[in-house]
Write an enzyme that holds these catalytic residues in place. Structure first.
Site, PDB file in Angstrom:
ATOM      1  N   SER A 105       0.812  -1.202  -0.013  1.00  0.00           N
ATOM      2  CA  SER A 105      -0.148   0.075  -0.036  1.00  0.00           C
ATOM      3  C   SER A 105       0.934   1.305  -0.062  1.00  0.00           C
ATOM      4  CB  SER A 105      -0.860   0.031   1.363  1.00  0.00           C
ATOM      5  OG  SER A 105      -1.629  -1.243   1.422  1.00  0.00           O
ATOM      6  N   GLY A 106       1.788   1.469   0.894  1.00  0.00           N
ATOM      7  CA  GLY A 106       2.617   2.657   1.077  1.00  0.00           C
ATOM      8  C   GLY A 106       3.708   2.801  -0.099  1.00  0.00           C
ATOM      9  N   THR A 156       0.154  -6.557   1.374  1.00  0.00           N
ATOM     10  CA  THR A 156      -0.586  -7.295   2.363  1.00  0.00           C
ATOM     11  C   THR A 156      -2.091  -7.245   2.158  1.00  0.00           C
ATOM     12  OG1 THR A 156       1.211  -7.262   4.008  1.00  0.00           O
ATOM     13  CG2 THR A 156      -0.939  -7.782   4.753  1.00  0.00           C
ATOM     14  N   CYS A 157      -2.498  -5.919   2.148  1.00  0.00           N
ATOM     15  CA  CYS A 157      -3.873  -5.453   2.033  1.00  0.00           C
ATOM     16  C   CYS A 157      -4.446  -6.088   0.681  1.00  0.00           C
ATOM     17  CB  CYS A 157      -4.015  -3.967   1.814  1.00  0.00           C
ATOM     18  SG  CYS A 157      -5.593  -3.369   1.620  1.00  0.00           S
ATOM     19  N   CYS A 173      -6.820  -6.889   3.888  1.00  0.00           N
ATOM     20  CA  CYS A 173      -8.130  -6.271   3.945  1.00  0.00           C
ATOM     21  C   CYS A 173      -8.895  -6.832   2.686  1.00  0.00           C
ATOM     22  CB  CYS A 173      -8.029  -4.825   3.454  1.00  0.00           C
ATOM     23  SG  CYS A 173      -6.344  -4.207   4.218  1.00  0.00           S
ATOM     24  N   LYS A 213      -9.813 -10.767   2.845  1.00  0.00           N
ATOM     25  CA  LYS A 213     -10.585 -10.864   4.058  1.00  0.00           C
ATOM     26  C   LYS A 213     -12.095 -10.246   4.044  1.00  0.00           C
ATOM     27  CE  LYS A 213     -10.778  -7.494   6.765  1.00  0.00           C
ATOM     28  NZ  LYS A 213      -9.922  -6.815   7.743  1.00  0.00           N
ATOM     29  N   TYR A 249      -2.488  -3.192 -10.204  1.00  0.00           N
ATOM     30  CA  TYR A 249      -1.506  -2.416  -9.442  1.00  0.00           C
ATOM     31  C   TYR A 249      -0.411  -2.453 -10.269  1.00  0.00           C
ATOM     32  CZ  TYR A 249      -3.535  -1.579  -5.075  1.00  0.00           C
ATOM     33  OH  TYR A 249      -4.336  -1.056  -3.970  1.00  0.00           O
ATOM     34  N   TYR A 280      -8.377  -7.838  16.073  1.00  0.00           N
ATOM     35  CA  TYR A 280      -9.403  -7.786  14.974  1.00  0.00           C
ATOM     36  C   TYR A 280      -9.110  -8.866  13.982  1.00  0.00           C
ATOM     37  CZ  TYR A 280      -6.641  -5.379  11.471  1.00  0.00           C
ATOM     38  OH  TYR A 280      -5.402  -5.262  10.453  1.00  0.00           O
ATOM     39  N   GLU A 296     -12.154 -11.571  13.390  1.00  0.00           N
ATOM     40  CA  GLU A 296     -12.720 -11.424  11.858  1.00  0.00           C
ATOM     41  C   GLU A 296     -12.795 -12.633  11.282  1.00  0.00           C
ATOM     42  OE1 GLU A 296     -11.720  -6.738  10.528  1.00  0.00           O
ATOM     43  OE2 GLU A 296     -10.312  -8.396   9.891  1.00  0.00           O
ATOM     44  N   ARG A 340      -5.390 -14.857  25.991  1.00  0.00           N
ATOM     45  CA  ARG A 340      -4.654 -14.586  27.185  1.00  0.00           C
ATOM     46  C   ARG A 340      -5.177 -13.530  28.165  1.00  0.00           C
ATOM     47  NH1 ARG A 340       1.211 -11.958  25.895  1.00  0.00           N
ATOM     48  NH2 ARG A 340       0.033 -10.229  24.651  1.00  0.00           N
ATOM     49  N   ASP A 375       3.531  -0.121   7.698  1.00  0.00           N
ATOM     50  CA  ASP A 375       3.569  -1.124   8.805  1.00  0.00           C
ATOM     51  C   ASP A 375       5.016  -1.359   9.401  1.00  0.00           C
ATOM     52  OD1 ASP A 375       0.924  -1.590   8.404  1.00  0.00           O
ATOM     53  OD2 ASP A 375       0.871  -3.826   8.163  1.00  0.00           O
ATOM     54  N   THR A 416      -4.137   0.325   6.061  1.00  0.00           N
ATOM     55  CA  THR A 416      -3.780   0.656   4.790  1.00  0.00           C
ATOM     56  C   THR A 416      -3.838   2.132   4.443  1.00  0.00           C
ATOM     57  OG1 THR A 416      -4.185  -1.631   3.863  1.00  0.00           O
ATOM     58  CG2 THR A 416      -4.724   0.096   2.359  1.00  0.00           C
ATOM     59  N   ALA A 474     -12.444   0.023  11.576  1.00  0.00           N
ATOM     60  CA  ALA A 474     -13.156  -0.940  11.869  1.00  0.00           C
ATOM     61  C   ALA A 474     -12.940  -2.321  12.043  1.00  0.00           C
ATOM     62  CB  ALA A 474     -14.266  -1.115  10.645  1.00  0.00           C
ATOM     63  N   HIS A 484     -34.806   9.090   8.955  1.00  0.00           N
ATOM     64  CA  HIS A 484     -35.767   7.796   9.517  1.00  0.00           C
ATOM     65  C   HIS A 484     -36.118   7.099   8.390  1.00  0.00           C
ATOM     66  CE1 HIS A 484     -38.022   6.230  12.747  1.00  0.00           C
ATOM     67  NE2 HIS A 484     -38.902   6.263  11.811  1.00  0.00           N
ATOM     68  N   GLU A 526     -29.526   7.374  13.005  1.00  0.00           N
ATOM     69  CA  GLU A 526     -30.139   8.226  13.328  1.00  0.00           C
ATOM     70  C   GLU A 526     -30.305   8.469  15.027  1.00  0.00           C
ATOM     71  OE1 GLU A 526     -34.614   8.542  13.236  1.00  0.00           O
ATOM     72  OE2 GLU A 526     -34.307   6.232  12.716  1.00  0.00           O
TER      73      GLU A 526
HETATM   74  C1  LIG Z   1      -5.734 -10.481   7.574  1.00  0.00           C
HETATM   75  C2  LIG Z   1      -5.462  -8.987   7.656  1.00  0.00           C
HETATM   76  C3  LIG Z   1      -6.462  -7.932   7.353  1.00  0.00           C
HETATM   77  C4  LIG Z   1      -6.295  -6.697   7.481  1.00  0.00           C
HETATM   78  N1  LIG Z   1      -7.257  -5.990   7.388  1.00  0.00           N
HETATM   79  C5  LIG Z   1      -7.320  -4.651   7.073  1.00  0.00           C
HETATM   80  C6  LIG Z   1      -8.411  -3.894   7.151  1.00  0.00           C
HETATM   81  O1  LIG Z   1      -9.721  -4.188   7.151  1.00  0.00           O
HETATM   82  N2  LIG Z   1      -8.130  -2.321   6.792  1.00  0.00           N
HETATM   83  C7  LIG Z   1      -6.993  -1.813   6.799  1.00  0.00           C
HETATM   84  O2  LIG Z   1      -6.880  -0.596   6.801  1.00  0.00           O
HETATM   85  N3  LIG Z   1      -5.927  -2.732   7.213  1.00  0.00           N
HETATM   86  C8  LIG Z   1      -5.785  -3.896   7.305  1.00  0.00           C
HETATM   87  N4  LIG Z   1      -4.771  -4.712   7.459  1.00  0.00           N
HETATM   88  C9  LIG Z   1      -3.442  -4.034   7.485  1.00  0.00           C
HETATM   89  C10 LIG Z   1      -2.916  -3.877   6.112  1.00  0.00           C
HETATM   90  O3  LIG Z   1      -2.816  -4.727   5.181  1.00  0.00           O
HETATM   91  C11 LIG Z   1      -1.638  -3.176   6.333  1.00  0.00           C
HETATM   92  O4  LIG Z   1      -1.694  -2.136   7.289  1.00  0.00           O
HETATM   93  C12 LIG Z   1      -1.080  -2.600   4.927  1.00  0.00           C
HETATM   94  O5  LIG Z   1      -1.091  -3.451   3.815  1.00  0.00           O
HETATM   95  C13 LIG Z   1       0.565  -1.958   5.309  1.00  0.00           C
HETATM   96  O6  LIG Z   1       0.827  -1.572   4.155  1.00  0.00           O
HETATM   97  P1  LIG Z   1       2.311  -1.492   3.783  1.00  0.00           P
HETATM   98  O7  LIG Z   1       2.656  -0.701   2.544  1.00  0.00           O
HETATM   99  O8  LIG Z   1       3.205  -0.973   4.946  1.00  0.00           O
HETATM  100  O9  LIG Z   1       2.972  -2.978   3.641  1.00  0.00           O
HETATM  101  P2  LIG Z   1       2.478  -4.224   2.836  1.00  0.00           P
HETATM  102  O10 LIG Z   1       1.032  -3.872   2.224  1.00  0.00           O
HETATM  103  O11 LIG Z   1       2.626  -5.302   3.930  1.00  0.00           O
HETATM  104  O12 LIG Z   1       3.444  -4.150   1.750  1.00  0.00           O
HETATM  105  C14 LIG Z   1       4.966  -4.686   1.862  1.00  0.00           C
HETATM  106  C15 LIG Z   1       5.509  -5.343   0.692  1.00  0.00           C
HETATM  107  O13 LIG Z   1       6.710  -5.459   0.993  1.00  0.00           O
HETATM  108  C16 LIG Z   1       7.350  -6.670   0.377  1.00  0.00           C
HETATM  109  N5  LIG Z   1       8.540  -6.997   0.923  1.00  0.00           N
HETATM  110  C17 LIG Z   1       8.899  -7.038   2.224  1.00  0.00           C
HETATM  111  N6  LIG Z   1      10.341  -7.187   2.209  1.00  0.00           N
HETATM  112  C18 LIG Z   1      10.871  -7.117   1.114  1.00  0.00           C
HETATM  113  C19 LIG Z   1      12.173  -6.938   0.594  1.00  0.00           C
HETATM  114  N7  LIG Z   1      13.142  -7.222   1.339  1.00  0.00           N
HETATM  115  N8  LIG Z   1      12.087  -6.815  -0.867  1.00  0.00           N
HETATM  116  C20 LIG Z   1      11.362  -6.650  -1.424  1.00  0.00           C
HETATM  117  N9  LIG Z   1       9.883  -6.786  -1.253  1.00  0.00           N
HETATM  118  C21 LIG Z   1       9.681  -6.894   0.099  1.00  0.00           C
HETATM  119  C22 LIG Z   1       6.188  -7.658   0.822  1.00  0.00           C
HETATM  120  O14 LIG Z   1       6.178  -8.768   0.203  1.00  0.00           O
HETATM  121  C23 LIG Z   1       5.105  -6.891   0.575  1.00  0.00           C
HETATM  122  O15 LIG Z   1       4.234  -7.088  -0.558  1.00  0.00           O
HETATM  123  C24 LIG Z   1      -4.989  -6.270   7.452  1.00  0.00           C
HETATM  124  C25 LIG Z   1      -3.975  -7.122   7.309  1.00  0.00           C
HETATM  125  C26 LIG Z   1      -4.135  -8.467   7.684  1.00  0.00           C
HETATM  126  C27 LIG Z   1      -2.686  -9.263   7.794  1.00  0.00           C
END
Ligand SMILES: Cc1cc2nc3c(=O)[nH]c(=O)nc-3n(C[C@H](O)[C@H](O)[C@H](O)COP(=O)(O)OP(=O)(O)OC[C@H]3O[C@@H](n4cnc5c(N)ncnc54)[C@H](O)[C@@H]3O)c2cc1C
Length: 460
Positions: A14-15, A41-42, A47, A50, A98, A179, A183, A200, A304, A312, A342, A437, A442
């Site tokens: 995402s970032g 991840t997202c 996300c 999921k 993407y 969460y 979920e 725990r 993250d 995300t 959420a 309503h 409301e």
């Molecule tokens: C099950 C689950 C449900 C979620 N649900 C939600 C939700 O409902 N709403 C929400 O806002 N957030 C949710 N999240 C959190 C959200 O997915 C993360 O906050 C978000 O993806 C973070 O984005 P990011 O860019 O930091 O990292 P990521 O999206 O994790 O991307 C990091 C990428 O870097 C790659 N990478 C890692 N190391 C290296 C390397 N050395 N060289 C090359 N590539 C590498 C990884 O493969 C990955 O593709 C959820 C997470 C999980 C696990």
């Protein structure tokens, strides 16, 4: 000679993807490395998949509730393999979208793990090539952390594997109270599995408002999810017909699958951070300042991997702010206050701002308004469920500093309440808004009676 770029992004989640596209739009030459799948991840295992599974699980209620509205249905049948195949197809489509967006933005994608060799050099482990970069952005995200190793840990899955199970487990034990654990508990429960949650602590959803925690727990238990608190999984043993889970001071439980959702850790290991001089913070994430700049001036980190708010939209905002600051000539800080969030359980949770306890710790006077009611749909369906809403108000300024909802569409509601809270709306502004309503929302503008006022005693 090593290839040279203005920006090298490590991790296409995402970032990283947002930062790469926007930086390229400002004229920077950008390369992005991804070791797994573009989208992060997202999109790939967070996300999006999921929420698709959440939708699937919610049909069970719809089928049941329809009877009260006059419908007669034949026995609904569910096929896990179809759901997973359709979900995988959608994830592949998104991954391709993407990738195409990055291509269109003229960002060069390399499918490789990337590690730092020094503050300006990155090594692509797939080919051994090195790339020189004026700036480096670390956006490697985080991954599941299964906790201290226990006997039989090899039988335990995380959320990563849960998305790819070949069949729906008849019985599943999920350890964790956050969460992701809840979920997945709701998803498996809705699809027909027998679900036990082991946590725990005293109660699930640590960090949320205490009444939200209690209300959600009661609602999940009404749905048949067993919640066992104040214990941990000590060992998992493979037996003839499943897995035998040993709990501390409790009876063993036999299930088909064991999933741990016991937290996530920033992806910092083996990245070469020490070679480049990038320091970690107390939370185990990369330490950054308000512009996401690390201890090395030309290296930044977002999302993250910094372990600030692991969501995300936050990672995207941080990635965009990085690009604006470094390549767009517009230094931009991300405001991490009042982030709406959420939990896509059934019922859903949506929250923003301070919990009642946090407000009592930080404000001199706190007014609490709340409402618990039966959702209108439940009147004919006969479903035993209640919606809970709470507004936390600064007793001196009247500002709404927290909103907490457990009920259908809580996430959708809290996104919009977020605008009002960000604009510093007061309880009087809520009251001045005409009710719509008949809706559940409301209730938020018709809470006339104060439930409680907390006044903090002056320190001795
Ligand atoms: C099950 C689950 C449900 C979620 N649900 C939600 C939700 O409902 N709403 C929400 O806002 N957030 C949710 N999240 C959190 C959200 O997915 C993360 O906050 C978000 O993806 C973070 O984005 P990011 O860019 O930091 O990292 P990521 O999206 O994790 O991307 C990091 C990428 O870097 C790659 N990478 C890692 N190391 C290296 C390397 N050395 N060289 C090359 N590539 C590498 C990884 O493969 C990955 O593709 C959820 C997470 C999980 C696990």
């Amino acid at each position: 000679m090593a290839e040279e770029v203005d920006l090298f992004v490590i991790g296409a989640g995402s970032g990283g993807v947002r930062a790469a596209r926007i930086s390229s739009g400002y004229g920077a030459s950008v390369m992005i490395a991804e070791e797994y799948r573009v989208g992060g991840t997202c999109v790939i295992r967070g996300c999006v998949p999921k929420k698709l599974l959440v939708y699937a699980s919610r049909f069970a209620d719809e089928f049941e509730d329809a009877a009260g509205f006059g419908w007669t249905l034949s026995e609904p049948k569910f096929d896990w393999a179809t759901l997973i195949a359709n979900k995988d197809r959608e994830i592949a489509r998104l991954e391709a979208a993407y990738t195409a967006n990055l291509d269109r933005a003229k960002v060069k994608i390399v499918k490789s793990r990337a590690v730092l060799l020094d503050p300006h050099t990155v090594k692509l482990t797939a080919t051994g090539e090195t790339v020189r970069a004026k700036h480096i952005l670390i956006s490697t995200g985080g991954g599941p952390h299964l906790g201290a190793p226990i006997a039989g840990i090899e039988h335990v899955i995380s959320s990563n594997e849960a998305f790819h199970l070949t069949e729906l487990p008849k019985r599943i034990l999920i350890q964790g109270g956050g969460y992701i654990a809840l979920e997945f508990a709701t998803i498996f429960n809705g699809l027909g599995s027998d679900v036990t949650v082991v946590y725990r602590g005293e109660n699930i959803l640590r960090g949320f408002d205490d009444e939200v925690r209690a209300h959600l727990r009661a609602e999940l238990e009404k749905r048949g999810i067993k919640i066992v608190t104040k214990t941990i999984v000590e060992a998992v043993e493979k037996i003839d017909h499943g897995l035998c889970v040993e709990l501390a001071d409790r009876e063993d439980i036999v299930v088909d699958k064991v999933m741990f959702a016991t937290g996530r850790r920033p992806h910092v290991d083996g990245l070469g951070l020490e070679k480049a001089g990038v320091e970690l913070g107390k939370s185990g994430g990369i330490a950054v300042n308000e512009f996401s700049q690390t201890s090395v001036p030309y290296i930044y980190a977002v999302g993250d991997v910094t372990n600030r708010i692991n969501l995300t939209p936050v990672a995207i905002r941080e990635g965009h702010a990085f690009a604006d600051s470094v390549f767009g000539g517009k230094p931009t800080r991300v405001d991490h206050a009042d982030v709406p969030t959420a939990v896509f359980t059934e019922p859903e949770v949506g929250v923003i701002g301070l919990t009642e306890a946090e407000a009592c710790r930080t404000l001199a006077k706190v007014d609490i308004y709340k409402s618990t009611f039966r959702p209108m749909k439940a009147t004919l369906s006969g479903r035993d469920t209640r919606t809970f809403m709470k507004l936390v108000v600064d007793g001196h300024t009247g500002r709404v500093v927290g909103a907490h909802i457990v009920g259908p569409d809580a996430g959708e509601m809290i996104q919009l309440i977020g605008v009002a809270v960000k604009m510093k709306a007061t309880k009087a502004d809520f009251d001045a808004t005409m009710a719509l309503h008949p809706t559940a929302a409301e209730e938020l503008v018709t809470m006339r009676e104060k439930f409680a006022t907390h006044v903090r005693q002056a320190a001795e």
